[in-house]
Design a protein around this motif. Structure first.
Motif, mmCIF file in Angstrom:
data_model
loop_
_atom_site.group_PDB
_atom_site.id
_atom_site.type_symbol
_atom_site.label_atom_id
_atom_site.label_comp_id
_atom_site.label_asym_id
_atom_site.label_seq_id
_atom_site.Cartn_x
_atom_site.Cartn_y
_atom_site.Cartn_z
ATOM 1 N N ASP A 212 62.422 73.376 0.737
ATOM 2 C CA ASP A 212 62.415 74.759 0.252
ATOM 3 C C ASP A 212 63.623 75.494 0.830
ATOM 4 O O ASP A 212 63.490 76.314 1.741
ATOM 5 N N PRO A 222 67.614 69.002 -4.401
ATOM 6 C CA PRO A 222 66.942 70.290 -4.614
ATOM 7 C C PRO A 222 67.604 71.113 -5.718
ATOM 8 O O PRO A 222 66.925 71.802 -6.483
ATOM 9 N N ALA A 225 66.585 69.587 -9.038
ATOM 10 C CA ALA A 225 65.195 69.955 -9.346
ATOM 11 C C ALA A 225 65.098 71.394 -9.835
ATOM 12 O O ALA A 225 64.299 71.710 -10.729
ATOM 13 N N GLN A 226 65.928 72.288 -9.273
ATOM 14 C CA GLN A 226 65.900 73.680 -9.721
ATOM 15 C C GLN A 226 66.491 73.834 -11.128
ATOM 16 O O GLN A 226 66.059 74.687 -11.902
ATOM 17 N N ILE A 229 63.631 72.674 -13.467
ATOM 18 C CA ILE A 229 62.514 73.619 -13.624
ATOM 19 C C ILE A 229 62.965 74.901 -14.324
ATOM 20 O O ILE A 229 62.143 75.726 -14.718
ATOM 21 N N TRP A 347 59.580 66.118 -8.286
ATOM 22 C CA TRP A 347 59.171 66.901 -9.455
ATOM 23 C C TRP A 347 57.761 67.456 -9.278
ATOM 24 O O TRP A 347 57.464 68.586 -9.696
ATOM 25 N N TRP A 349 56.416 68.399 -6.444
ATOM 26 C CA TRP A 349 56.596 69.564 -5.578
ATOM 27 C C TRP A 349 57.195 70.739 -6.359
ATOM 28 O O TRP A 349 56.710 71.873 -6.263
ATOM 29 N N GLN A 350 58.227 70.460 -7.142
ATOM 30 C CA GLN A 350 58.949 71.540 -7.821
ATOM 31 C C GLN A 350 58.081 72.234 -8.855
ATOM 32 O O GLN A 350 58.127 73.460 -8.999
ATOM 33 N N THR A 351 57.263 71.478 -9.590
ATOM 34 C CA THR A 351 56.419 72.085 -10.623
ATOM 35 C C THR A 351 55.272 72.882 -10.012
ATOM 36 O O THR A 351 54.881 73.920 -10.549
ATOM 37 N N PRO A 354 57.494 76.310 -7.996
ATOM 38 C CA PRO A 354 58.797 76.546 -8.623
ATOM 39 C C PRO A 354 59.699 77.472 -7.809
ATOM 40 O O PRO A 354 60.915 77.400 -7.912
#
Length: 365
Positions: A212, A222, A225-226, A229, A347, A349-351, A354
């Motif tokens: 994070d 990271p 992933a951003q 999303i 993914w 974690w990211q979903t 967000p």
């Protein structure tokens, strides 16, 4: 704290690698004391750790103790030692870690990262905790030319930022400190393990904890992933003309849970060895290009990741990957999770998060 379970001190334990390591420690029946100033982390991460491990409120109060404290503040940090049972070992993650910021504020990085380590070593020595695992980095190798990188590869030269130099300096400090202990006595019971991480990615498979970063991510995955999303429009790939299979930079990425397991392997190894100072690379021994990672993340999220190609960044090298055979042969540690698993868990974690720990969970996409 239990009279039967050993207690481990984790500095910087609310951060990305720290939280995943604490999950492993609790599952291996250790009690944990966390010291963190929350400058680049969230207390919510420990709530999630407790959920993952299934700690009741009663058990959490005794098995996962948190102190909001800056380890550079010796008087405040001393209270952590005074209020806890004797620590069997310490895992030292605490420190500033943003590479870009370290080039702009080098004095801040030298002051914080070195001073915190000085205070920690004094406290550990005074309170008879003589087992330390230090969170180092492959940045200590600088612009290494020969691949794969072994623990015998030269360190210290060609490091391009103050963050990396603090890691190198702390390694040297730890070696000098260890040697001083052997000079004072014919033998010492100090054990120190330096773990040189390559590129951790992914999250706990539950998706409850993960990386994070504050602001714009410094690390590739990271950021990817951003983009996936929808928080960022596209990824910029820095350079496509390297001497690699697809022209983009190649790095050694390993799952954060494999990395976390490496810290427990180091503690077990030190118990067997009784004393010594040891250094291990933690990586997979495989190199993946930027485009390999983008494609793997696209597979995990089910859609293409938008990217544009930009110029090379100063200081970047074409290829960097580990030889992790020493960790395998000595500690029995091997990175077992593959690229698909890294991206699938990232993914997840990211979903679920967000906007990181600060945001509200949303439905998986």
């Amino acid at each position: 704290m239990s009279d039967t379970r050993a207690t481990i001190l984790v500095t910087g334990g609310c951060g990305y690698i720290g939280t995943h390591t604490i999950v492993c420690l609790l599952q291996k029946d250790y009690d944990v004391v966390v010291a963190d100033n929350l400058s680049n982390s969230s207390i919510v991460s420990l709530d999630r750790v407790a959920e993952i491990v299934g700690l009741s409120e009663h058990d959490r109060a005794s098995r996962l103790v948190f102190h909001q404290v800056d380890i550079c503040d010796e008087a405040a940090f001393r209270k952590v030692f005074e209020s806890s049972p004797r620590f069997e070992s310490c895992i030292h993650f605490a420190g500033l870690k943003a590479v870009g910021e370290s080039t702009k504020k080098p004095l801040l990085y030298y002051d914080n990262n070195l001073s915190g380590t000085f205070v920690l070593l004094r406290m550990m020595d005074e309170f008879q905790c003589h087992s330390l695992v230090f969170s180092s980095s492959a940045t200590v190798y600088g612009a290494a030319e020969n691949m794969p990188i072994t623990e015998d590869t030269p360190v210290g030269a060609g490091i391009t930022n103050a963050y990396g130099r603090t890691k190198y300096m702390i390694e040297e400090i730890l070696r000098d400190f260890y040697q001083s202990q052997t000079l004072e006595e014919s033998t010492t019971d100090w054990s120190i393990t330096i773990l040189r991480y390559f590129n951790p990615v992914g999250s706990h498979p539950s998706g409850k904890i993960g990386e994070d970063p504050n602001g714009i991510p410094n690390n590739l995955m990271p950021y990817v992933a951003q983009v996936a999303i929808g928080r960022r429009e596209h990824l910029t790939v820095f350079g496509s003309d390297y001497n690699t299979a697809d022209g983009t930079g190649v790095r050694d990425y390993l799952h954060v849970m494999d990395l976390a397991d490496g810290h427990l392997a180091a503690m077990d190894y030190m118990k067997q060895k009784k004393s010594g100072i040891f250094t291990f690379n933690l990586g997979t021994g495989n190199g993946y290009s930027v485009l390999d990672m983008v494609k793997a993340m696209g597979k995990a999220c089910g859609h293409e990741i938008k990217y544009v190609v930009g110029n090379r960044r100063q200081g970047d090298i074409a290829t960097c990957f580990a030889d992790a055979n020493l960790a395998k042969n000595e500690m029995g540690w091997v990175a077992s999770r593959d690229l698909d698993e890294m991206c699938r868990d990232l993914w997840c974690w990211q979903t679920q998060n967000p906007n990181g720990f600060a945001g509200q969970p949303c439905e998986s996409q």
